[in-house]
Design a protein around this motif. Structure first.
Motif, PDB file in Angstrom:
ATOM      1  N   GLN A  93     -55.586  26.637  33.905  1.00  0.00           N
ATOM      2  CA  GLN A  93     -54.132  26.699  33.866  1.00  0.00           C
ATOM      3  C   GLN A  93     -53.671  28.030  33.291  1.00  0.00           C
ATOM      4  OE1 GLN A  93     -52.305  23.465  31.711  1.00  0.00           O
ATOM      5  NE2 GLN A  93     -50.239  24.283  31.953  1.00  0.00           N
ATOM      6  N   ARG A  94     -54.414  28.549  32.308  1.00  0.00           N
ATOM      7  CA  ARG A  94     -54.086  29.859  31.730  1.00  0.00           C
ATOM      8  C   ARG A  94     -54.177  30.943  32.798  1.00  0.00           C
ATOM      9  NH1 ARG A  94     -58.127  30.332  28.104  1.00  0.00           N
ATOM     10  NH2 ARG A  94     -57.024  28.750  26.897  1.00  0.00           N
ATOM     11  N   LEU A  95     -55.255  30.932  33.573  1.00  0.00           N
ATOM     12  CA  LEU A  95     -55.443  31.919  34.634  1.00  0.00           C
ATOM     13  C   LEU A  95     -54.356  31.791  35.699  1.00  0.00           C
ATOM     14  CD1 LEU A  95     -57.028  34.105  36.119  1.00  0.00           C
ATOM     15  CD2 LEU A  95     -58.599  32.330  36.940  1.00  0.00           C
ATOM     16  N   ARG A  96     -54.034  30.571  36.091  1.00  0.00           N
ATOM     17  CA  ARG A  96     -52.996  30.362  37.105  1.00  0.00           C
ATOM     18  C   ARG A  96     -51.633  30.877  36.618  1.00  0.00           C
ATOM     19  NH1 ARG A  96     -55.793  29.438  41.733  1.00  0.00           N
ATOM     20  NH2 ARG A  96     -57.207  27.652  41.548  1.00  0.00           N
ATOM     21  N   SER A  97     -51.335  30.635  35.354  1.00  0.00           N
ATOM     22  CA  SER A  97     -50.060  31.074  34.793  1.00  0.00           C
ATOM     23  C   SER A  97     -49.969  32.596  34.796  1.00  0.00           C
ATOM     24  CB  SER A  97     -49.912  30.535  33.364  1.00  0.00           C
ATOM     25  OG  SER A  97     -48.750  31.039  32.741  1.00  0.00           O
ATOM     26  N   ILE A  98     -51.069  33.252  34.421  1.00  0.00           N
ATOM     27  CA  ILE A  98     -51.108  34.720  34.414  1.00  0.00           C
ATOM     28  C   ILE A  98     -50.945  35.253  35.834  1.00  0.00           C
ATOM     29  CG2 ILE A  98     -52.643  36.701  34.058  1.00  0.00           C
ATOM     30  CD1 ILE A  98     -53.784  35.122  31.630  1.00  0.00           C
ATOM     31  N   ALA A  99     -51.684  34.679  36.783  1.00  0.00           N
ATOM     32  CA  ALA A  99     -51.637  35.147  38.170  1.00  0.00           C
ATOM     33  C   ALA A  99     -50.232  35.013  38.755  1.00  0.00           C
ATOM     34  CB  ALA A  99     -52.644  34.380  39.022  1.00  0.00           C
ATOM     35  N   ALA A 100     -49.565  33.906  38.466  1.00  0.00           N
ATOM     36  CA  ALA A 100     -48.213  33.690  38.990  1.00  0.00           C
ATOM     37  C   ALA A 100     -47.237  34.712  38.425  1.00  0.00           C
ATOM     38  CB  ALA A 100     -47.744  32.273  38.664  1.00  0.00           C
ATOM     39  N   GLU A 101     -47.364  35.001  37.133  1.00  0.00           N
ATOM     40  CA  GLU A 101     -46.421  35.923  36.509  1.00  0.00           C
ATOM     41  C   GLU A 101     -46.679  37.369  36.935  1.00  0.00           C
ATOM     42  OE1 GLU A 101     -44.774  36.889  32.039  1.00  0.00           O
ATOM     43  OE2 GLU A 101     -45.210  34.817  32.620  1.00  0.00           O
ATOM     44  N   THR A 102     -47.939  37.764  37.060  1.00  0.00           N
ATOM     45  CA  THR A 102     -48.225  39.136  37.489  1.00  0.00           C
ATOM     46  C   THR A 102     -47.782  39.353  38.942  1.00  0.00           C
ATOM     47  OG1 THR A 102     -50.500  38.517  38.082  1.00  0.00           O
ATOM     48  CG2 THR A 102     -50.153  39.462  35.901  1.00  0.00           C
ATOM     49  N   ALA A 103     -47.974  38.341  39.792  1.00  0.00           N
ATOM     50  CA  ALA A 103     -47.544  38.462  41.188  1.00  0.00           C
ATOM     51  C   ALA A 103     -46.023  38.633  41.261  1.00  0.00           C
ATOM     52  CB  ALA A 103     -47.981  37.240  41.982  1.00  0.00           C
ATOM     53  N   ALA A 104     -45.295  37.859  40.457  1.00  0.00           N
ATOM     54  CA  ALA A 104     -43.834  37.961  40.450  1.00  0.00           C
ATOM     55  C   ALA A 104     -43.390  39.318  39.913  1.00  0.00           C
ATOM     56  CB  ALA A 104     -43.240  36.837  39.612  1.00  0.00           C
ATOM     57  N   ALA A 105     -44.088  39.807  38.879  1.00  0.00           N
ATOM     58  CA  ALA A 105     -43.733  41.098  38.287  1.00  0.00           C
ATOM     59  C   ALA A 105     -43.967  42.241  39.273  1.00  0.00           C
ATOM     60  CB  ALA A 105     -44.533  41.324  37.010  1.00  0.00           C
ATOM     61  N   LYS A 106     -45.080  42.185  40.010  1.00  0.00           N
ATOM     62  CA  LYS A 106     -45.366  43.228  41.004  1.00  0.00           C
ATOM     63  C   LYS A 106     -44.336  43.212  42.124  1.00  0.00           C
ATOM     64  CE  LYS A 106     -50.365  43.208  40.202  1.00  0.00           C
ATOM     65  NZ  LYS A 106     -51.676  42.796  40.751  1.00  0.00           N
ATOM     66  N   LYS A 107     -43.970  42.018  42.563  1.00  0.00           N
ATOM     67  CA  LYS A 107     -42.987  41.902  43.641  1.00  0.00           C
ATOM     68  C   LYS A 107     -41.644  42.481  43.218  1.00  0.00           C
ATOM     69  CE  LYS A 107     -40.953  38.528  46.819  1.00  0.00           C
ATOM     70  NZ  LYS A 107     -40.913  37.094  47.223  1.00  0.00           N
ATOM     71  N   LEU A 108     -41.245  42.190  41.987  1.00  0.00           N
ATOM     72  CA  LEU A 108     -39.970  42.696  41.475  1.00  0.00           C
ATOM     73  C   LEU A 108     -40.007  44.215  41.340  1.00  0.00           C
ATOM     74  CD1 LEU A 108     -37.163  42.147  40.253  1.00  0.00           C
ATOM     75  CD2 LEU A 108     -38.290  41.927  38.027  1.00  0.00           C
ATOM     76  N   ALA A 109     -41.112  44.732  40.773  1.00  0.00           N
ATOM     77  CA  ALA A 109     -41.211  46.176  40.543  1.00  0.00           C
ATOM     78  C   ALA A 109     -41.247  46.955  41.859  1.00  0.00           C
ATOM     79  CB  ALA A 109     -42.453  46.480  39.713  1.00  0.00           C
ATOM     80  N   ARG A 110     -42.035  46.471  42.815  1.00  0.00           N
ATOM     81  CA  ARG A 110     -42.182  47.187  44.078  1.00  0.00           C
ATOM     82  C   ARG A 110     -40.975  46.986  44.995  1.00  0.00           C
ATOM     83  NH1 ARG A 110     -48.594  45.551  44.593  1.00  0.00           N
ATOM     84  NH2 ARG A 110     -49.299  47.052  43.010  1.00  0.00           N
ATOM     85  N   GLY A 111     -40.128  46.021  44.636  1.00  0.00           N
ATOM     86  CA  GLY A 111     -38.912  45.813  45.411  1.00  0.00           C
ATOM     87  C   GLY A 111     -37.728  46.557  44.838  1.00  0.00           C
ATOM     88  N   GLY A 112     -38.009  47.432  43.839  1.00  0.00           N
ATOM     89  CA  GLY A 112     -36.925  48.223  43.253  1.00  0.00           C
ATOM     90  C   GLY A 112     -36.167  47.480  42.183  1.00  0.00           C
ATOM     91  N   GLY A 113     -36.855  46.577  41.479  1.00  0.00           N
ATOM     92  CA  GLY A 113     -36.205  45.807  40.420  1.00  0.00           C
ATOM     93  C   GLY A 113     -35.956  46.640  39.179  1.00  0.00           C
TER      94      GLY A 113
END
Length: 267
Positions: A93-113
Motif C-alpha cells: 500500500q505504501r508503494l501504491r500510494s507513492i506511485a499514484a502521487e508521483t504519477a499525478a505530480a509528473k502529469k501536473l508538472a509536464r502539463g504546465g501546472g
C-alpha cells in the motif's frame, strides 16, 4: 530543526535487477521503488527512535520536463514534494500510494501546472538565492518546499567505467542538506547496481547506518512479496490444470472425493 556545520555520510548498494523485479511486479517505476525503499527504511528508523510522526514524511524530488526526443543541451527540470508513505504500515500500500502521487505530480508538472521551488529560485542570481536561504527562517523554507528531506535518483552509466585503468566499482553520491531537511538521499545507477549516498546532519540523525540497513531490508521484503505472489499464482495454475484434467476424464473433484470415501469404507 536547525542544522549545524557538521555533516555525516553513509552509503550502500542495491542490485538494479532486484529493483526492476519489484518495479515490473507492481507495475510502477524504478523511481517509485527507490522512494518506497527510502520510505520503508525511514519508517523503521523513526519507529526505532520513537519519533515516527502520525503523518507521512514528504520527499522533495526533481521531475524532468524533457520530452523523450529532446536531446538539447540544457536543464529542463522542476521539483515537487511527494509522500514517502511512512504512516502506512503495509509495504504494498505504501508503494501504491507513492506511485499514484508521483504519477499525478509528473502529469501536473509536464502539463504546465504550478511552478516548483527549483524553477522559482532559478529566476534569481545564485548570490541572491544563497542570501534568501541563509536569512529565511527554517519554518518558512519547509513551508515553501513542503518536504521533510531531499531524495534524488540519477540514471548513471549502464557500461563499466574506468579511471587510470582501474574499473570503477561503485559511485556513492554525496549531496547537501538544507535548513529543515537534515537528511539527503541520493542514488546513482552504476552498471548492475544502484549506489546510495545518504548525507546527514549528525545532530539530527543518530546511527545513520541504520538507514542503509533499512534499505536492504525493505528491498528484501518487497522481493519476498513478489515471490509469494508468484508461488500463489503457480499453485492456482496447477489447480486449473488439474481441474481441466479431471473434467477431461469425466470426473469432478466431488466425484473423486466420493470415490475415495467409498474405497476407505470398503477397507
Amino acid at each position: 530543526a536547525e542544522i549545524g556545520g557538521s555533516r555525516g555520510f553513509v552509503f550502500g548498494s542495491l542490485p538494479l535487477a532486484d529493483i526492476k523485479i519489484v518495479k515490473d511486479h507492481f507495475g510502477v517505476t524504478v523511481n517509485d521503488v527507490v522512494l518506497a525503499l527510502g520510505g520503508s527504511s525511514l519508517r523503521d528508523y523513526l519507529r526505532r527512535q520513537g519519533k515516527l510522526p502520525d503523518g507521512s514524511l514528504r520527499a522533495y524530488i526533481a521531475i524532468s520536463l524533457r520530452a523523450e526526443n529532446d536531446d538539447t543541451f540544457s536543464n529542463k527540470v522542476t521539483s515537487t514534494a511527494v509522500t514517502l508513505g511512512t504512516a502506512i504500515a503495509e509495504p504494498e500500500q505504501r508503494l501504491r500510494s507513492i506511485a499514484a502521487e508521483t504519477a499525478a505530480a509528473k502529469k501536473l508538472a509536464r502539463g504546465g501546472g504550478n511552478k516548483g521551488l527549483m524553477e522559482i529560485l532559478g529566476l534569481f542570481p545564485p548570490v541572491v538565492v544563497n542570501a534568501m536561504v541563509s536569512l529565511a527562517p527554517v519554518s518558512m523554507i519547509m513551508r515553501a518546499s513542503n518536504g521533510n528531506l531531499l531524495v534524488s535518483n540519477v540514471r548513471g552509466s549502464p557500461r563499466a567505467m574506468y579511471l587510470g585503468g582501474a574499473r570503477i566499482a561503485a559511485t556513492y553520491p554525496m549531496s547537501i542538506v538544507t535548513p529543515g531537511m537534515g537528511i539527503n538521499v541520493t542514488c546513482v545507477s552504476c552498471v548492475d547496481n544502484v549506489d546510495f549516498g545518504v548525507t546527514i546532519a549528525p545532530e539530527l540523525i543518530p546511527e545513520p547506518w541504520l538507514v542503509i540497513g533499512g534499505l536492504h531490508k525493505a528491498l528484501g521484503d518487497y522481493l519476498a512479496m513478489t515471490r509469494k505472489k508468484v508461488r500463489r499464482a503457480n499453485r492456482a495454475a496447477v489447480d486449473r490444470i488439474r481441474s481441466k484434467a479431471e473434467r477431461a476424464a469425466g470426473r469432478s473433484k466431488p466425484d473423486l472425493k466420493r470415490t475415495r470415501a467409498r474405497k476407505k469404507a470398503r477397507n
